[in-house]
Scaffold this motif. Structure first.
Motif, PDB file in Angstrom:
ATOM      1  N   ASN A  33      -5.985  37.113 -13.970  1.00  0.00           N
ATOM      2  CA  ASN A  33      -5.640  38.537 -13.970  1.00  0.00           C
ATOM      3  C   ASN A  33      -5.105  38.982 -12.611  1.00  0.00           C
ATOM      4  O   ASN A  33      -4.197  39.812 -12.540  1.00  0.00           O
ATOM      5  CB  ASN A  33      -6.845  39.396 -14.353  1.00  0.00           C
ATOM      6  N   ALA A  34      -5.656  38.436 -11.550  1.00  0.00           N
ATOM      7  CA  ALA A  34      -5.249  38.836 -10.203  1.00  0.00           C
ATOM      8  C   ALA A  34      -3.792  38.496  -9.925  1.00  0.00           C
ATOM      9  O   ALA A  34      -3.096  39.253  -9.249  1.00  0.00           O
ATOM     10  CB  ALA A  34      -6.154  38.181  -9.155  1.00  0.00           C
ATOM     11  N   GLU A  40       5.473  36.716  -6.571  1.00  0.00           N
ATOM     12  CA  GLU A  40       5.535  35.570  -5.655  1.00  0.00           C
ATOM     13  C   GLU A  40       4.954  34.303  -6.282  1.00  0.00           C
ATOM     14  O   GLU A  40       5.216  33.198  -5.824  1.00  0.00           O
ATOM     15  CB  GLU A  40       4.775  35.860  -4.354  1.00  0.00           C
ATOM     16  N   VAL A  41       4.118  34.477  -7.312  1.00  0.00           N
ATOM     17  CA  VAL A  41       3.479  33.324  -7.958  1.00  0.00           C
ATOM     18  C   VAL A  41       4.387  32.861  -9.099  1.00  0.00           C
ATOM     19  O   VAL A  41       4.664  33.621 -10.027  1.00  0.00           O
ATOM     20  CB  VAL A  41       2.076  33.696  -8.498  1.00  0.00           C
ATOM     21  N   PRO A  42       4.857  31.633  -9.026  1.00  0.00           N
ATOM     22  CA  PRO A  42       5.753  31.123 -10.069  1.00  0.00           C
ATOM     23  C   PRO A  42       5.089  31.127 -11.454  1.00  0.00           C
ATOM     24  O   PRO A  42       3.881  30.892 -11.579  1.00  0.00           O
ATOM     25  CB  PRO A  42       6.054  29.688  -9.627  1.00  0.00           C
ATOM     26  N   GLU A  47       0.928  29.565 -15.661  1.00  0.00           N
ATOM     27  CA  GLU A  47       0.634  28.838 -16.905  1.00  0.00           C
ATOM     28  C   GLU A  47      -0.374  27.714 -16.667  1.00  0.00           C
ATOM     29  O   GLU A  47      -1.275  27.505 -17.473  1.00  0.00           O
ATOM     30  CB  GLU A  47       1.920  28.278 -17.517  1.00  0.00           C
ATOM     31  N   GLU A  48      -0.218  27.001 -15.570  1.00  0.00           N
ATOM     32  CA  GLU A  48      -1.168  25.934 -15.248  1.00  0.00           C
ATOM     33  C   GLU A  48      -2.570  26.492 -15.040  1.00  0.00           C
ATOM     34  O   GLU A  48      -3.565  25.881 -15.449  1.00  0.00           O
ATOM     35  CB  GLU A  48      -0.701  25.164 -14.020  1.00  0.00           C
ATOM     36  N   MET A  49      -2.648  27.642 -14.408  1.00  0.00           N
ATOM     37  CA  MET A  49      -3.960  28.280 -14.198  1.00  0.00           C
ATOM     38  C   MET A  49      -4.590  28.639 -15.543  1.00  0.00           C
ATOM     39  O   MET A  49      -5.798  28.441 -15.748  1.00  0.00           O
ATOM     40  CB  MET A  49      -3.816  29.519 -13.319  1.00  0.00           C
TER      41      MET A  49
END
Length: 69
Positions: A33-34, A40-42, A47-49
């Motif tokens: 959620n963060a 900036e986060v691809p 998706e991996e997270m």
């Protein structure tokens, strides 16, 4: 943190693992959620997270199967 002794689960290590994995999943959800709206986060990393969290649930099911045998 659960006090496993107070609930009689001090020697139930599968229960303890499931409990800790549930906590990890909860924290991973917060992390997802963060970064959800952070540009900036691809997208691939996001998706991996999410896949990490899904994998935690899959592994919990495997442990539950072992516990229920």
């Amino acid at each position: 943190m659960t006090n496993f002794i107070s609930i009689g689960k001090e020697n139930d290590f599968i229960f303890q693992a499931l409990s800790h994995m549930g906590n990890a999943s909860s924290l991973m959800s917060w992390a997802n959620n963060a970064v959800e709206d952070e540009k900036e986060v691809p997208r691939q990393l996001k998706e991996e997270m999410k896949q990490v969290n899904a994998r935690i649930h899959e592994l919990q099911e495997c442990l539950r199967d072992i516990k229920n045998k």
